[in-house]
Design a protein around this motif. Structure first.
Motif, PDB file in Angstrom:
ATOM      1  N   GLN A 306       0.862  -1.172   0.000  1.00 18.68           N
ATOM      2  CA  GLN A 306       0.000   0.000   0.000  1.00 18.68           C
ATOM      3  C   GLN A 306       0.909   1.235   0.000  1.00 18.68           C
ATOM      4  O   GLN A 306       1.805   1.357   0.841  1.00 18.68           O
ATOM      5  N   VAL A 307       0.690   2.149  -0.921  1.00 17.66           N
ATOM      6  CA  VAL A 307       1.553   3.321  -1.075  1.00 17.66           C
ATOM      7  C   VAL A 307       0.935   4.528  -0.386  1.00 17.66           C
ATOM      8  O   VAL A 307      -0.254   4.821  -0.571  1.00 17.66           O
ATOM      9  N   VAL A 308       1.739   5.222   0.399  1.00 20.05           N
ATOM     10  CA  VAL A 308       1.378   6.509   0.986  1.00 20.05           C
ATOM     11  C   VAL A 308       2.404   7.519   0.492  1.00 20.05           C
ATOM     12  O   VAL A 308       3.614   7.313   0.649  1.00 20.05           O
ATOM     13  N   SER A 309       1.950   8.609  -0.139  1.00 23.16           N
ATOM     14  CA  SER A 309       2.888   9.534  -0.773  1.00 23.16           C
ATOM     15  C   SER A 309       2.416  10.978  -0.653  1.00 23.16           C
ATOM     16  O   SER A 309       1.223  11.253  -0.499  1.00 23.16           O
ATOM     17  N   THR A 310       3.370  11.881  -0.757  1.00 26.85           N
ATOM     18  CA  THR A 310       3.037  13.304  -0.858  1.00 26.85           C
ATOM     19  C   THR A 310       2.362  13.580  -2.195  1.00 26.85           C
ATOM     20  O   THR A 310       2.668  12.940  -3.203  1.00 26.85           O
ATOM     21  N   ARG A 311       1.458  14.539  -2.190  1.00 25.80           N
ATOM     22  CA  ARG A 311       0.763  14.944  -3.416  1.00 25.80           C
ATOM     23  C   ARG A 311       1.542  16.093  -4.057  1.00 25.80           C
ATOM     24  O   ARG A 311       1.228  17.269  -3.890  1.00 25.80           O
ATOM     25  N   VAL A 312       2.615  15.753  -4.778  1.00 27.63           N
ATOM     26  CA  VAL A 312       3.457  16.774  -5.398  1.00 27.63           C
ATOM     27  C   VAL A 312       3.761  16.377  -6.838  1.00 27.63           C
ATOM     28  O   VAL A 312       3.766  15.192  -7.190  1.00 27.63           O
ATOM     29  N   GLY A 313       4.034  17.365  -7.686  1.00 33.11           N
ATOM     30  CA  GLY A 313       4.459  17.119  -9.054  1.00 33.11           C
ATOM     31  C   GLY A 313       3.538  16.197  -9.820  1.00 33.11           C
ATOM     32  O   GLY A 313       2.312  16.332  -9.789  1.00 33.11           O
ATOM     33  N   GLY A 314       4.140  15.207 -10.500  1.00 32.25           N
ATOM     34  CA  GLY A 314       3.363  14.287 -11.330  1.00 32.25           C
ATOM     35  C   GLY A 314       2.881  13.047 -10.603  1.00 32.25           C
ATOM     36  O   GLY A 314       2.278  12.168 -11.229  1.00 32.25           O
ATOM     37  N   ILE A 315       3.099  12.956  -9.278  1.00 29.24           N
ATOM     38  CA  ILE A 315       2.723  11.748  -8.539  1.00 29.24           C
ATOM     39  C   ILE A 315       1.233  11.418  -8.644  1.00 29.24           C
ATOM     40  O   ILE A 315       0.869  10.249  -8.815  1.00 29.24           O
ATOM     41  N   PRO A 316       0.308  12.413  -8.557  1.00 27.28           N
ATOM     42  CA  PRO A 316      -1.118  12.053  -8.676  1.00 27.28           C
ATOM     43  C   PRO A 316      -1.490  11.387  -9.993  1.00 27.28           C
ATOM     44  O   PRO A 316      -2.548  10.755 -10.089  1.00 27.28           O
ATOM     45  N   LEU A 323      -5.014   2.629  -5.086  1.00 27.82           N
ATOM     46  CA  LEU A 323      -3.701   2.028  -4.819  1.00 27.82           C
ATOM     47  C   LEU A 323      -2.753   2.975  -4.107  1.00 27.82           C
ATOM     48  O   LEU A 323      -1.613   2.598  -3.811  1.00 27.82           O
ATOM     49  N   ILE A 324      -3.183   4.197  -3.843  1.00 30.18           N
ATOM     50  CA  ILE A 324      -2.287   5.173  -3.235  1.00 30.18           C
ATOM     51  C   ILE A 324      -3.079   6.109  -2.327  1.00 30.18           C
ATOM     52  O   ILE A 324      -4.221   6.463  -2.626  1.00 30.18           O
ATOM     53  N   ILE A 325      -2.483   6.483  -1.201  1.00 29.79           N
ATOM     54  CA  ILE A 325      -3.044   7.490  -0.302  1.00 29.79           C
ATOM     55  C   ILE A 325      -2.191   8.744  -0.447  1.00 29.79           C
ATOM     56  O   ILE A 325      -0.993   8.727  -0.118  1.00 29.79           O
ATOM     57  N   ALA A 341      -3.656   3.909   6.405  1.00 28.30           N
ATOM     58  CA  ALA A 341      -3.161   2.660   5.827  1.00 28.30           C
ATOM     59  C   ALA A 341      -3.042   1.568   6.891  1.00 28.30           C
ATOM     60  O   ALA A 341      -3.364   0.402   6.634  1.00 28.30           O
ATOM     61  N   VAL A 342      -2.569   1.938   8.086  1.00 24.97           N
ATOM     62  CA  VAL A 342      -2.456   0.976   9.184  1.00 24.97           C
ATOM     63  C   VAL A 342      -3.841   0.434   9.562  1.00 24.97           C
ATOM     64  O   VAL A 342      -4.016  -0.774   9.789  1.00 24.97           O
TER      65      VAL A 342
END
Length: 462
Positions: A306-316, A323-325, A341-342
């Motif tokens: 499970q992916v947790v990521s910052t919402r920056v640049g082209g990531i969204p 599949l991503i938070i 996610a936990v």
């Protein structure tokens, strides 16, 4: 030519970047994987980079991919120093010897890439540039970098960006015509990143971070997240792979909060070891402050995390919402995302690693990237190379009254230096290199004889 080869004819492509193996990163992986797929499609491909320690000279990789490790001095962060002239003799010799028709440079951070573009245009070769990064517009370093990028790309045949956000950023930074900029995303080889639930310890929850430990990767955010979540969740562990100047920050956090048994710092990883680290985790955390694409989250998702990521640049743009938070680049927002996610992991509502892998492997493939890049090559191969007078006019009109005239002067001096080199060593007496590329198992024993009958190169039969 390999089956399924290029309809527009085979190209002789030279990939140039300061960033290549054994250095690790997204650019390095992109150059290698793209080169391998282009070779499969019947093109001749070679890579030019700078020497890494004792790795100098010419090396052959899988499928006969030839890599030139040039003895150029590294200035900062694996990027070479540049004068715009010192690399011309070496690069010109390689371009002529390998009969290069297209020079494909990678990364705005690479001085060698910009040098190669400049020299290739002077030699009348077609040029392509792939931008892997995002830049700002306000600080001094960004202003200077953007001005240099404007000069470098104003007469480049075609530009490739890895996301639509990256395209918008590059078009604005370099004042480009959007019609000469294409979007071709990164990819991942799904066979290299497969799930292995048996490797996970389900009595604990492991959060994996694989990243260069530098400021722009948000390591300062990570140093705030670790103690807060470890205090709240006793079963939580962090597994951090990567190296960089910010490692000391994580070591200080681990020492201050006595988390030696819950935070493991693995140091630098070989690319083939990344999958073995990923499959030990349940959640993948990306804290980047800026990203054009971020291959790491695709690799993690392909392993079923499970992916947790910052919402920056082209990531969204990279992964679907299920599949991503996505979180804001702050400690609080990322902690909230990880807690979500936990909670999903504890409740058993997350999709199985195999289900996630089967979805991700259909999103991005290197063969698709190679097919789309091939279309770019076919397009630029049909374009007319700008004569010197038109190139000078474009530099002076496109890059401003001061910068444009300075680099127009550099272009003239570069051309005169090239004329001198051609007088000293004419193209006609430079040995033509053997083409060793081809599908695996298709190499044959070849000899190239010089004028005196000496064996110049010998390739293995397997």
């Amino acid at each position: 030519m390999a089956a399924g080869g290029p309809a527009g004819g085979a190209h002789s492509v030279c990939m140039v970047s300061d960033f290549f193996y054994p250095n690790m990163g997204g650019v390095e992986s992109h150059v290698y994987q793209l080169s391998q797929c282009l070779i499969e499609r019947g093109h001749k491909v070679l890579v030019v980079t700078h020497a890494y320690g004792c790795r100098k000279g010419v090396r052959y990789l899988t499928n006969g991919l030839k890599v030139y490790y040039l003895p150029l001095k590294v200035m900062y962060n694996q990027s070479t120093a540049t004068t715009l002239f010192h690399s011309l003799p070496l690069l010109r010799y390689i371009f002529v010897r390998e009969r290069v028709t297209i020079v494909h440079a990678h990364s705005s951070f690479s001085a060698m890439a910009h040098d190669a573009l400049f020299h290739a245009k002077t030699m009348g070769l077609r040029t392509v540039f792939t931008d892997h990064s995002l830049f700002g517009f306000a600080d001094v370093s960004s202003v200077l970098t953007n001005k240099l990028l404007t000069v470098s790309l104003c007469d480049t045949n075609h530009i490739v960006c890895v996301s639509y956000t990256s395209k918008e950023n590059t078009v604005l930074r370099a004042a480009l015509d959007p019609r000469i900029v294409s979007v071709i995303p990164n990819a991942v080889d799904p066979t290299d990143f497969t799930p292995d639930p048996s490797r996970r310890d389900d009595s604990t929850i492991t959060i994996v971070v694989v990243s260069r430990l530098v400021y722009r990767k948000g390591i300062d955010l990570l140093s705030g997240i670790i103690p807060e979540l470890c205090q709240k969740y006793p079963e939580l562990h962090f597994l951090v792979g990567g190296e960089g100047p910010k490692r000391i920050v994580l070591e200080e956090v681990r020492e201050r909060y006595q988390l030696h048994d819950r935070v493991r710092l693995l140091g630098a990883l070989e690319h083939q070891d990344v999958r073995n680290v990923l499959v030990q985790g349940h959640i993948f955390l990306n804290t980047s402050l800026t990203e054009a694409f971020c291959m790491a989250i695709v690799e993690a998702a392909s392993c079923g995390l499970q992916v947790v990521s910052t919402r920056v640049g082209g990531i969204p743009e990279v992964l679907p919402e299920n599949l991503i938070i996505l979180c804001e680049p702050s400690v609080k927002s990322l902690c909230d995302g990880l807690e979500k996610a936990v909670a999903q992991l504890r409740s058993g509502t997350l999709q199985s690693p195999e289900t996630v892998h089967n979805k991700v492997k259909t999103f991005y493939t290197w063969r698709n990237v190679a097919e789309r890049t091939e279309k770019v090559y076919d397009r630029v191969a049909d374009e007319v190379v700008l004569p010197m007078d038109e190139r000078l006019n474009r530099l002076m009109s496109h890059c401003g009254p001061v910068t444009g005239y300075i680099f127009a002067l550099f272009a003239v001096l570069n051309f005169l230096f090239l004329v001198f080199l051609r007088w000293m060593t004419p193209d006609s007496i430079i040995d033509v290199a053997i083409d060793a590329t081809g599908p695996k198992g298709a190499w044959t024993k070849q000899y190239f004889l010089g004028k005196k009958g000496r064996v110049k190169e010998e390739l293995p039969s397997s």
